[in-house]
Design an enzyme around this catalytic site. Structure first.
Site, short mmCIF file in Angstrom:
data_model
loop_
_atom_site.label_atom_id
_atom_site.label_comp_id
_atom_site.label_asym_id
_atom_site.label_seq_id
_atom_site.Cartn_x
_atom_site.Cartn_y
_atom_site.Cartn_z
CG HIS A 34 6.64 5.92 -0.91
ND1 HIS A 34 5.51 5.43 -0.57
CD2 HIS A 34 6.82 5.87 -2.63
CE1 HIS A 34 4.62 5.30 -1.63
NE2 HIS A 34 5.50 5.48 -2.74
CG ASP A 36 5.91 12.72 0.84
OD1 ASP A 36 5.84 11.81 0.91
OD2 ASP A 36 5.46 13.54 0.03
CB SER A 125 3.14 16.09 -9.37
OG SER A 125 4.12 15.39 -8.58
CB SER A 126 -0.95 15.66 -13.76
OG SER A 126 -1.73 14.71 -13.26
CD GLU A 159 -3.58 14.69 -4.30
OE1 GLU A 159 -3.36 15.76 -4.92
OE2 GLU A 159 -3.42 13.58 -5.02
CG ASP A 171 3.85 15.13 -5.42
OD1 ASP A 171 4.98 14.94 -5.33
OD2 ASP A 171 3.02 14.15 -5.68
C1 GLA Z 1 3.51 10.71 -4.68
C2 GLA Z 1 2.85 11.57 -3.49
C3 GLA Z 1 4.05 12.20 -2.61
C4 GLA Z 1 5.24 11.17 -2.35
C5 GLA Z 1 5.48 10.46 -3.62
C6 GLA Z 1 6.56 9.18 -3.10
O1 GLA Z 1 3.99 11.76 -5.61
O2 GLA Z 1 2.21 12.49 -3.88
O3 GLA Z 1 3.62 12.89 -1.61
O4 GLA Z 1 4.77 10.53 -1.35
O5 GLA Z 1 4.49 9.79 -4.10
O6 GLA Z 1 7.74 9.66 -2.90
#
Ligand code: GLA
Length: 384
Positions: A34, A36, A125-126, A159, A171
């Site tokens: 959290h 990014d 991150s699918s 997204e 991701d």
């Molecule tokens: C998800 C979001 C990312 C990031 C993470 C937490 O994966 O897609 O952008 O914020 O949560 O680090």
């Protein structure tokens, strides 16, 4: 693991055309959660689970999407693509097309077969891998080659703006730009990055709590709002602070009383996590695995207690790993509230570690986890 030849055969049988095939991996985040969207630092690695996309042109003006994972096909008129999501798997590829159109590209008619083995809703991150695989396939079909960072931004926008999930850049960036046997320290402000080699004797053991995770869910969005609340309060006193990337723990001490108690805790996590992430990259580059493990442990406590993004099962998975043979560091990875833990483990002990963790977790929670021994893989590419 995914097999490009099988995807090719599936595509040919369905669409009677030879596809070009692309692969885009999922990811695991070693540290930096959290951070990014606060323009901070993250250190993910691409993993050896991926989405494959096979694409071939059509002559009937249609865009036909087929997802082998769902055994479902969707058809659209290339000249009248949906402008809104419909809570369907096709939202991800359609979001990419919508953003590409907005960039001025005419989307031609094509058939696309998608097939992935990134575990769904597990914080690996699918969805980013579907977006990046689609974007790479479609841009190369229209004859455009974007640098990885630009491709990642387009997918993030798909997204954010089409699917409606408020994610950051991590991701999509790592899926597009990952490097074999390396973690990637990304500065989410300017997308500059450094690669940190993962030593060959270290395995990435990913342990799925089997508790479903979603970025589109309310918890992710509410955490992000609290992070932004904290940045706004500090920014009132120090206008140069627009994001928590630029804030310090001292700022929080001085002006925390003007925020909600939740925002103070979330900000404490984000500010300290940024420092930890850069320190973790330095440790990995120096080969100081002990320090890396210590930082991961600290990050998990911060994520669980200050960010309150863990859950009973993920805390158990991390706790149960502690005295298993070979552990270097363990923490919950990804957006939180379920999903997977990442365990850095001495490769020689990886099997024993995985079996031990599975057994302990099943006994403690009554849930049979999925534990996967992975390695850092390369980012999205064309499969020759
Ligand atoms: C998800 C979001 C990312 C990031 C993470 C937490 O994966 O897609 O952008 O914020 O949560 O680090």
């Amino acid at each position: 693991m995914h097999d490009p030849e099988q995807l090719r055969a599936l595509h040919k049988a369905r669409f009677h055309a030879e596809p070009q095939v692309f692969a885009a991996p999922g990811r695991v985040n070693l540290i930096g959660e959290h951070t990014d969207y606060a323009e901070g630092f993250v250190m993910p690695a691409a993993i050896d689970f991926a989405t494959l996309a096979g694409i071939s042109p059509r002559t009937d003006g249609k865009i036909v999407l087929y997802a082998e994972n769902y055994a479902e096909q969707r058809e659209f008129d290339a000249k009248a693509l949906p402008k809104k999501p419909s809570k369907d798997w096709s939202d991800y590829p359609l979001g990419v097309l919508s953003i590409l159109q907005g960039e001025g590209h005419t989307i031609p008619a094509f058939s696309l077969t998608l097939w992935g083995d990134v575990p769904l809703a597990s914080g690996l991150s699918s969805s980013a891998s579907v977006e990046v695989a689609t974007a790479l396939a479609v841009t190369l079909l229209v004859g455009v080659q974007y640098p990885g960072g630009v491709l990642a931004r387009l997918c993030q926008r798909a997204e954010n703006e089409f699917v409606g999930a408020n994610c950051g850049i991590m991701d999509q960036f790592i899926s597009a730009n990952g490097a074999e046997d390396h973690a990637l320290l990304l500065d989410c402000r300017d997308l500059s990055f450094r690669l940190a080699p993962i030593p060959p004797h270290v395995a990435l053991v990913i342990a799925n709590t089997m508790v479903k995770h979603s970025v589109a869910g309310g918890e992710y969005t509410s955490r992000r709002a609290q992070v932004e609340e904290a940045a706004a309060v500090i920014g009132r006193h120090r206008p140069e602070v627009k994001f928590l990337r630029d804030a310090t723990l001292d700022d929080l001490k001085r002006w925390g009383s003007e925020m909600s108690p939740e925002a103070v805790k979330r900000a404490r996590h984000v500010i300290s996590e940024n420092t930890r992430t850069v320190a973790a990259a330095d440790a990995l580059m120096k080969g100081d695995l002990k320090e890396l493990g210590r930082l991961m442990a600290e990050a998990h406590v911060s994520y669980s207690q200050d960010f309150e993004a863990s859950c009973v099962e993920a805390d158990a998975m991390v706790a149960l790993a502690q005295d298993l043979p070979g552990l270097i560091g363990a923490r919950l990875t990804g957006g939180g509230f379920g999903g997977c833990t990442i365990n850095l483990v001495e490769r020689a002990h990886a099997e024993e570690f995985s079996e031990g963790l599975s057994a302990r977790y099943a006994e403690e929670t009554g849930i049979v986890p999925q534990v996967m021994i992975c390695h850092a893989s390369s980012g999205a590419h064309k499969v020759s």
